[in-house]
Design an enzyme around this catalytic site. Structure first.
Site, PDB file in Angstrom:
ATOM      1  N   CYS A 152      84.592  76.140   6.337  1.00  7.95           N
ATOM      2  CA  CYS A 152      83.950  77.682   6.873  1.00  7.95           C
ATOM      3  C   CYS A 152      84.651  78.579   5.670  1.00  7.95           C
ATOM      4  O   CYS A 152      83.921  79.753   6.641  1.00  7.95           O
ATOM      5  CB  CYS A 152      84.328  77.665   8.090  1.00  7.95           C
ATOM      6  SG  CYS A 152      83.470  75.763   9.295  1.00  7.95           S
ATOM      7  N   HIS A 159      76.163  80.155  12.504  1.00  7.75           N
ATOM      8  CA  HIS A 159      77.252  80.154  11.881  1.00  7.75           C
ATOM      9  C   HIS A 159      76.719  78.771  10.576  1.00  7.75           C
ATOM     10  O   HIS A 159      76.765  77.651  10.291  1.00  7.75           O
ATOM     11  CB  HIS A 159      78.065  79.599  12.513  1.00  7.75           C
ATOM     12  CG  HIS A 159      79.475  78.820  11.678  1.00  7.75           C
ATOM     13  ND1 HIS A 159      79.656  79.660  10.895  1.00  7.75           N
ATOM     14  CD2 HIS A 159      80.483  78.502  12.116  1.00  7.75           C
ATOM     15  CE1 HIS A 159      80.772  79.372  10.239  1.00  7.75           C
ATOM     16  NE2 HIS A 159      82.084  78.384  11.025  1.00  7.75           N
TER      17      HIS A 159
END
Length: 377
Positions: free
Chosen positions: A89, A331
């Site tokens: 991430c 996201h």
């Protein structure tokens, strides 16, 4: 004299909900239009330096170096190389950090860096069969080896909330703030429309704490992370031009100076705390304090993560994601760190923008990455 790296021409796609608005686009399909736009803006501004590299963060693409594929697809020419970075991430933020360090070294003058993720087209993955057993499909690789905790991120977010005493009501209130502020913001100036999408797809106005409170826990009975106070699985891309302060000034480009950057490891059982040591490290290296920060962008994977980091560091919550974040917008894993920098640029380069900003990501397996930037006047 050591070159000073700066960020210019920050742009991103709209963020699409996985399986919906950008579902047919690959990682390269998402990245190429943004690369083309950023490169075109730099050429139009008169930056004559050749593009030394494209550095792209990506988590779950098909492999084969999507950065190079996207650079070719963007029409940057066969002489522009590309390299793909995977820090999960934090990949998009790490890509920009690596580019900034290369500019600072003096060996490169212009790099396009950022990230892209297409959850919609991510290939299915299987462990090979053992003996006569069937292949086993998996959705993610291990974040830690045997003998270490390796929770899924949603389970870890619930654990973090319990350990740090962050209740459901506080998480929903933060999430309502994210949804409301994103719904009220105008992101048009930073967007490169792709696939017919011209706005972030997930943002919903009118998402109040009362409405969020009706949602059930997503990761087990007794948990507090829900579909409303957690991010959505998403598709998108974001890039910045990383060059020297000298070249940006000569071209008259608004810029953010990279003051410092850091990565750090943390407890794999509570990966949401990963940004804490990274932020502390970058502030220490730059001789700055938390109180100096005018705006902070942290990937809102889960409300509990952002709130735990804020509590640990003493961050003013009002400075965090002031126009909403991933809870409202989504996201796109490998792109999200670069999206933070696009958001910082949009806010800091306004006439009344803050002087100092920070971007940070929590990473599965217990890591954090942080980049500190200041406005160039």
């Amino acid at each position: 004299m050591t070159p000073v790296p700066v960020l210019v021409a920050a742009r991103r796609t709209p963020i699409g909900t996985a399986g919906h608005g950008l579902a047919a686009l690959t990682v390269a399909d998402l990245a190429a239009p943004v690369l083309r736009t950023v490169a075109g803006e730099l050429r139009a501004a008169g930056i004559g330096a050749p593009i030394d590299d494209v550095v792209l963060g990506n988590c779950l693409g098909p492999g084969g170096d999507p950065a190079r594929i996207a650079a070719l697809q963007a029409g940057l020419g066969t002489r522009v190389p590309g390299v793909t970075v995977d820090r999960q991430c934090g990949s998009g933020l790490d890509a920009v950090m690596q580019a900034a360090l290369r500019i600072r070294s003096g060996w490169d003058e212009l790099i396009l860096a950022g990230g892209a993720e297409s959850a919609s087209t991510a290939p299915w993955r299987y462990w090979p069969p053992v003996g006569e057993a069937e292949p086993v499909r998996y959705t993610r690789a291990p974040f830690a080896p045997a003998g270490f905790p390796d929770p899924d991120m949603g389970v870890a977010a619930d654990d973090l909330a319990r350990v740090r005493g962050i209740g459901r009501e506080r998480q929903d209130e933060y999430a309502a703030r994210s949804h409301g502020r994103a719904a009220a913001a105008d992101f048009a100036a930073e967007l490169v429309p792709v696939g017919g999408l011209t706005r972030d797809q997930r943002i919903r106005p009118g998402m109040t704490a009362a409405r969020l409170a009706r949602l059930r826990p997503s990761f087990g009975t007794g948990g507090t992370a829900t579909a409303g106070n957690s991010c959505g699985i998403s598709d998108g891309a974001a890039f910045v031009g990383v060059t020297t302060e000298r070249l940006a000034a000569a071209a008259g480009l608004p810029a953010l100076r990279v003051v410092g950057c850091a990565v750090a490891g943390s407890d794999p059982a509570l990966p949401g705390l990963g940004p804490v040591p990274a932020i502390r490290a970058v502030l220490r290296r730059a001789d700055r304090r938390v109180g100096d920060l005018g705006v902070v962008e942290i990937t809102e994977a889960f409300a509990s993560v952002v709130l735990a980091v804020a509590d640990e560091l003493g961050l003013d919550e009002d400075l965090i994601c002031p126009e909403g974040g991933a809870i409202a917008m989504g996201h796109p894993w490998g792109a999200s760190g670069a999206v933070l920098l696009v958001r910082l640029a949009a806010r800091m380069l306004r006439p009344d923008g803050p002087e100092l900003g920070l971007a940070a990501c929590a990473i599965g397996g217990g890591q954090g990455v942080a980049v500190l930037v200041e406005r160039v006047r």
